[in-house]
Design a protein around this motif. Sequence first.
Motif, PDB file in Angstrom:
ATOM      1  N   ASP A 136       0.879  -1.164   0.000  1.00 23.67           N
ATOM      2  CA  ASP A 136       0.000   0.000   0.000  1.00 23.67           C
ATOM      3  C   ASP A 136       0.921   1.220   0.000  1.00 23.67           C
ATOM      4  OD1 ASP A 136      -1.561   2.198   0.726  1.00 23.67           O
ATOM      5  OD2 ASP A 136      -2.743   1.084   2.179  1.00 23.67           O
ATOM      6  N   PRO A 137       0.816   2.108  -0.974  1.00 20.79           N
ATOM      7  CA  PRO A 137       1.741   3.240  -1.020  1.00 20.79           C
ATOM      8  C   PRO A 137       1.617   4.190   0.164  1.00 20.79           C
ATOM      9  CG  PRO A 137       0.019   3.469  -2.683  1.00 20.79           C
ATOM     10  CD  PRO A 137      -0.136   2.111  -2.075  1.00 20.79           C
ATOM     11  N   LEU A 138       0.565   4.058   0.956  1.00 25.80           N
ATOM     12  CA  LEU A 138       0.396   4.912   2.125  1.00 25.80           C
ATOM     13  C   LEU A 138       0.786   4.201   3.415  1.00 25.80           C
ATOM     14  CD1 LEU A 138      -2.930   6.703   1.137  1.00 25.80           C
ATOM     15  CD2 LEU A 138      -0.576   7.495   0.842  1.00 25.80           C
ATOM     16  N   ALA A 149      16.554   5.335   9.491  1.00 22.94           N
ATOM     17  CA  ALA A 149      15.161   5.663   9.815  1.00 22.94           C
ATOM     18  C   ALA A 149      14.816   7.081   9.359  1.00 22.94           C
ATOM     19  CB  ALA A 149      14.915   5.504  11.308  1.00 22.94           C
ATOM     20  N   ARG A 150      15.728   8.027   9.571  1.00 21.76           N
ATOM     21  CA  ARG A 150      15.481   9.407   9.121  1.00 21.76           C
ATOM     22  C   ARG A 150      15.404   9.474   7.595  1.00 21.76           C
ATOM     23  NH1 ARG A 150      19.280  10.766  13.279  1.00 21.76           N
ATOM     24  NH2 ARG A 150      20.891  10.895  11.678  1.00 21.76           N
ATOM     25  N   ASP A 151      16.313   8.784   6.912  1.00 15.08           N
ATOM     26  CA  ASP A 151      16.296   8.758   5.445  1.00 15.08           C
ATOM     27  C   ASP A 151      15.006   8.127   4.929  1.00 15.08           C
ATOM     28  OD1 ASP A 151      18.807   9.924   5.473  1.00 15.08           O
ATOM     29  OD2 ASP A 151      19.872   8.034   5.044  1.00 15.08           O
ATOM     30  N   PHE A 152      14.572   7.060   5.584  1.00 13.47           N
ATOM     31  CA  PHE A 152      13.327   6.379   5.233  1.00 13.47           C
ATOM     32  C   PHE A 152      12.139   7.336   5.392  1.00 13.47           C
ATOM     33  CE2 PHE A 152       9.710   3.913   6.936  1.00 13.47           C
ATOM     34  CZ  PHE A 152       9.404   3.148   5.813  1.00 13.47           C
ATOM     35  N   ALA A 153      12.116   8.079   6.513  1.00  9.76           N
ATOM     36  CA  ALA A 153      11.038   9.050   6.752  1.00  9.76           C
ATOM     37  C   ALA A 153      11.053  10.135   5.681  1.00  9.76           C
ATOM     38  CB  ALA A 153      11.172   9.660   8.145  1.00  9.76           C
ATOM     39  N   ARG A 154      12.235  10.628   5.326  1.00 10.29           N
ATOM     40  CA  ARG A 154      12.334  11.669   4.305  1.00 10.29           C
ATOM     41  C   ARG A 154      11.750  11.173   2.974  1.00 10.29           C
ATOM     42  NH1 ARG A 154      15.686  15.787   4.278  1.00 10.29           N
ATOM     43  NH2 ARG A 154      17.221  14.733   5.592  1.00 10.29           N
ATOM     44  N   THR A 155      12.124   9.969   2.568  1.00 13.07           N
ATOM     45  CA  THR A 155      11.643   9.413   1.301  1.00 13.07           C
ATOM     46  C   THR A 155      10.124   9.275   1.297  1.00 13.07           C
ATOM     47  OG1 THR A 155      13.725   8.245   0.965  1.00 13.07           O
ATOM     48  CG2 THR A 155      11.813   7.440  -0.270  1.00 13.07           C
ATOM     49  N   ALA A 156       9.561   8.739   2.388  1.00 15.12           N
ATOM     50  CA  ALA A 156       8.106   8.546   2.459  1.00 15.12           C
ATOM     51  C   ALA A 156       7.374   9.879   2.460  1.00 15.12           C
ATOM     52  CB  ALA A 156       7.741   7.738   3.699  1.00 15.12           C
ATOM     53  N   ARG A 158       7.395  11.498  -0.936  1.00  8.50           N
ATOM     54  CA  ARG A 158       6.453  10.818  -1.827  1.00  8.50           C
ATOM     55  C   ARG A 158       5.020  11.252  -1.533  1.00  8.50           C
ATOM     56  NH1 ARG A 158       7.641   5.174  -1.037  1.00  8.50           N
ATOM     57  NH2 ARG A 158       9.516   5.695  -2.188  1.00  8.50           N
ATOM     58  N   TRP A 159       4.713  11.505  -0.268  1.00  6.16           N
ATOM     59  CA  TRP A 159       3.355  11.894   0.118  1.00  6.16           C
ATOM     60  C   TRP A 159       3.163  13.411   0.085  1.00  6.16           C
ATOM     61  CZ3 TRP A 159       3.830   8.493   5.065  1.00  6.16           C
ATOM     62  CH2 TRP A 159       3.732   7.136   4.706  1.00  6.16           C
ATOM     63  N   VAL A 198       2.586   5.367   8.292  1.00  2.00           N
ATOM     64  CA  VAL A 198       1.250   5.180   7.731  1.00  2.00           C
ATOM     65  C   VAL A 198       0.641   6.562   7.533  1.00  2.00           C
ATOM     66  CG1 VAL A 198      -1.030   4.174   8.096  1.00  2.00           C
ATOM     67  CG2 VAL A 198       1.010   3.004   9.003  1.00  2.00           C
ATOM     68  N   HIS A 199       0.170   6.820   6.310  1.00  9.55           N
ATOM     69  CA  HIS A 199      -0.485   8.098   6.032  1.00  9.55           C
ATOM     70  C   HIS A 199      -1.961   7.841   5.785  1.00  9.55           C
ATOM     71  CE1 HIS A 199      -1.313  11.615   3.141  1.00  9.55           C
ATOM     72  NE2 HIS A 199      -1.515  11.997   4.371  1.00  9.55           N
ATOM     73  N   ARG A 200      -2.761   8.247   6.724  1.00  9.02           N
ATOM     74  CA  ARG A 200      -4.214   8.215   6.601  1.00  9.02           C
ATOM     75  C   ARG A 200      -4.682   9.621   6.913  1.00  9.02           C
ATOM     76  NH1 ARG A 200      -3.482   4.198   3.972  1.00  9.02           N
ATOM     77  NH2 ARG A 200      -3.978   2.107   4.640  1.00  9.02           N
TER      78      ARG A 200
END
Length: 187
Positions: A10-12, A28-35, A38-39, A97-99
């Motif tokens: 799920d892209p979100l 973890a910071r790099d992962f958060a930046r990428t997500a 994208r959002w 998770v982006h809701r």
Amino acid sequence: MSTGTALAVDPLVVTCTLAPRFEAVRTARDFARTALQRWCLMELFDDVALVASELVTNALRHAVGARPDPSGGAPGEYDFPTQPSPEGRLPIRISLVHRAPQVVCAVSDPSSTGPVAREADFVAESGRGLHLVESFSRSWGWHPLGSGKVVWAVFEAEPAGASRLDGHALDGLGGRVEIGGRHRRSA
């Protein structure tokens, strides 16, 4: 280098498994930046990155690396397991998770012991992490898992055109929407 595996069904909802090393905090910071890029939610990056860093650091220190390095390493070094668990998982995972209108940052680890905020000591070099998590997120808490736990923090992602006004947001149509306060839940 601490590399992670991102899952994208799920892209979100995105998840990254972190190697049990201090470099995992940067991952973890790099992962958060990428997500968040994208959002299109980069306005949340500073808060989410700080909270993700604190939660991953807590998992490394208290859940995974609770034993000092037996080789007599420098203070602050830990003996982290480098092999997957019998279930085939490395011990720490971060999920975002982006809701709309919220983003949840969740870090799972193998310890079933819940986080405990210490009394604030502004002279100590550590111990303020959960106070930062509480300050920079809307709410946070933790829940036990079958083996281990997940610690989560919720962030408000205001809709485009919304602006804050005394604990409320304008919904872009001139209406006021209440922004909830902070709370902590534990099992």
